[in-house]
Design a protein around this motif. Structure first.
Motif, PDB file in Angstrom:
ATOM      1  N   ILE A  89       2.506  39.912  -5.952  1.00  0.00           N
ATOM      2  CA  ILE A  89       1.959  38.676  -5.363  1.00  0.00           C
ATOM      3  C   ILE A  89       1.776  37.604  -6.446  1.00  0.00           C
ATOM      4  O   ILE A  89       2.002  36.425  -6.226  1.00  0.00           O
ATOM      5  CB  ILE A  89       0.611  38.969  -4.646  1.00  0.00           C
ATOM      6  CG1 ILE A  89       0.869  39.826  -3.407  1.00  0.00           C
ATOM      7  CG2 ILE A  89      -0.116  37.680  -4.277  1.00  0.00           C
ATOM      8  CD1 ILE A  89      -0.389  40.344  -2.738  1.00  0.00           C
ATOM      9  N   ASN A  90       1.388  38.050  -7.659  1.00  0.00           N
ATOM     10  CA  ASN A  90       1.151  37.081  -8.739  1.00  0.00           C
ATOM     11  C   ASN A  90       2.369  36.894  -9.638  1.00  0.00           C
ATOM     12  O   ASN A  90       2.268  36.305 -10.712  1.00  0.00           O
ATOM     13  CB  ASN A  90      -0.035  37.546  -9.602  1.00  0.00           C
ATOM     14  CG  ASN A  90      -1.277  37.720  -8.763  1.00  0.00           C
ATOM     15  OD1 ASN A  90      -1.587  36.855  -7.949  1.00  0.00           O
ATOM     16  ND2 ASN A  90      -1.948  38.855  -8.912  1.00  0.00           N
ATOM     17  N   GLY A  91       3.520  37.415  -9.228  1.00  0.00           N
ATOM     18  CA  GLY A  91       4.700  37.328 -10.090  1.00  0.00           C
ATOM     19  C   GLY A  91       5.761  36.398  -9.549  1.00  0.00           C
ATOM     20  O   GLY A  91       5.713  35.964  -8.396  1.00  0.00           O
ATOM     21  N   ASN A  92       6.739  36.131 -10.420  1.00  0.00           N
ATOM     22  CA  ASN A  92       7.880  35.288 -10.027  1.00  0.00           C
ATOM     23  C   ASN A  92       9.121  36.177  -9.904  1.00  0.00           C
ATOM     24  O   ASN A  92       9.559  36.773 -10.887  1.00  0.00           O
ATOM     25  CB  ASN A  92       8.079  34.210 -11.101  1.00  0.00           C
ATOM     26  CG  ASN A  92       9.241  33.294 -10.777  1.00  0.00           C
ATOM     27  OD1 ASN A  92      10.052  33.571  -9.888  1.00  0.00           O
ATOM     28  ND2 ASN A  92       9.323  32.179 -11.496  1.00  0.00           N
ATOM     29  N   PRO A  93       9.709  36.264  -8.698  1.00  0.00           N
ATOM     30  CA  PRO A  93      10.832  37.196  -8.501  1.00  0.00           C
ATOM     31  C   PRO A  93      12.105  36.753  -9.205  1.00  0.00           C
ATOM     32  O   PRO A  93      13.064  37.512  -9.290  1.00  0.00           O
ATOM     33  CB  PRO A  93      11.027  37.200  -6.986  1.00  0.00           C
ATOM     34  CG  PRO A  93      10.431  35.929  -6.500  1.00  0.00           C
ATOM     35  CD  PRO A  93       9.345  35.561  -7.457  1.00  0.00           C
TER      36      PRO A  93
END
Ligand code: KG4
Ligand code: ZN
Length: 380
Positions: free
Chosen positions: A230-234
């Motif tokens: 949720i807090n990451g950049n894919p």
């Protein structure tokens, strides 16, 4: 079939001991799940011997609780005699020791209370989890436009409980993505389920679990990767999409796991603190799995000319996956269905739903013939 059919179902194929009372394959009167996750967490995966022992400890209580929850004013024994029409149990695939506990409990009840026993394939249980719902006397499918109701054999409007099964009158494809399986199944009727593709190595859920270990996140890996993502950049890390370049509907996730492991090692060598980049890694990893699952399922729907796609199995609880499925399905003019989140992971209600399909077909056996079986694997 006008009479309501009430099934007491039992599931113990892996690390969840569960019993449920289900009416007409869709209405859940009760569903008790005793999860062994806290027991296996410190091992980072399910330990078969420990799982079987834990099932033995839980099975009687779970069955009793399911009957009490469904019929609070009568005793479980009385409920079994008066209310239950059929018993159902998962007979495979799964861990043999775990399966044996559920099958033996079901056979004992079947003999003592003289009720027919329906053996259920665990994977088909996941498929039928799409028909489950909790509200009384209302059996529309979740997220589904059940338009074909009027065209079905169950066109008696008082017979609303059968309507959930209307979709079986048009073929559909289900992606079952769990800890042990990643299968695409083409269903054309209760007795017509064809495995059309599967993973060539790890299952999607297994990949999530292994990736969580690599990132020092907790077991089971799916929910913890999803939470971290949720807090990451894919888009930060471009991880491989298994078998995307060759012409097959099969899946592969072992290369993805290796790529993640190598990336983590490189970052460690460069003295980068893994927990600080874990959300980006988790998000990129999750995206790769979602991409593969969604694109192969949509390709399958197009190849087999099917309008409805279903999602099932523990991985189906992933909200990002569900959103991506819904978006891609709508872009391709497909209708997407997913089970209620709480019935994605293993539970006995889905076994009761699948067993109802057998009741409609009048397919059930003497309890003496029901056994744990390796044959429960669907064949390509
Ligand atoms: O269907 P299931 O309960 O058991 C089997 O039949 O294997 O699936 C368990 C799997 C685990 O690998 C778990 O990590 C995965 O489902 N899972 C998820 C999520 N919740 C459970 N994977 C991705 N996202 C989730 N939210
Ligand atoms: Zn399962």
């Amino acid at each position: 079939m006008n009479k309501q059919v009430t099934i007491l179902a039992i599931e113990s194929s892996c690390d969840e001991t569960s019993a449920a009372v289900v009416v007409n394959g869709c209405q859940i009167l009760s569903c008790i799940v005793s999860s062994q996750i806290p027991i296996h967490q410190r091992f980072g995966g399910v330990v078969p011997e420990i799982a079987a022992r834990a099932h033995v400890e839980q099975i009687n209580t779970v069955i009793e609780q399911a009957l009490c929850a469904a019929y609070p004013i009568i005793k479980p024994r009385e409920a079994l005699i008066k209310e239950i029409d059929y018993l159902a149990v998962t007979h495979g695939p799964g861990l043999i020791g775990s399966l044996l506990v559920g099958v033996n409990a079901a056979k004992t009840l079947s003999m003592v209370f003289n009720k027919p026993l329906i053996p259920v394939n665990h994977i088909l249980g996941h498929v039928y989890s799409n028909f489950l719902q909790e509200q009384e006397n209302k059996c529309e499918m979740r997220n589904a436009k059940c338009k074909s109701i009027e065209n079905t054999n169950y066109n008696n409007s008082s017979d609303t409980l059968h309507s959930a099964f209307c979709i079986l009158h048009s073929p559909f494809i289900t992606l079952v993505a769990s800890g042990g399986h990643t299968d695409l199944i083409l269903t054309k009727g209760h007795n017509n389920h064809q495995l059309i593709a599967q993973t060539r190595d790890d299952a999607a859920g297994e990949a999530f679990d292994k990736a969580a270990q690599l990132l020092s996140l907790s077991y089971p890996g799916g929910p913890s990767i999803a939470k971290s993502a949720i807090n990451g950049n894919p888009e930060i890390y471009n991880l491989p999409r298994g078998l995307s370049k060759i012409h097959t509907l099969d899946f592969s996730f072992s290369g993805l796991k290796t790529a993640l492991s190598q990336l983590i090692n490189e970052k460690r060598k460069s003295n980068i603190n893994i927990p600080t980049i874990a959300p980006d890694l988790a998000s990129s990893f999750q995206e790769s799995i979602i991409d593969s699952l969604v694109s192969k399922t949509v390709q399958a729907a197009i190849k087999y000319d099917v309008k409805n796609i279903f999602l099932a199995g523990g991985v189906a609880a992933n909200t990002r996956l569900r959103t991506e499925f819904a978006n891609t399905a709508s872009l391709n003019n497909l209708i997407f269905h997913a089970p209620l989140i709480e019935y994605c992971t293993d539970n006995a209600a889905m076994i009761g739903a699948a067993a109802y399909g057998s009741v409609l077909l009048k397919h059930y056996e003497s309890c003496y013939d029901v056994n744990v079986t390796r044959e429960a694997e669907l064949k390509l």
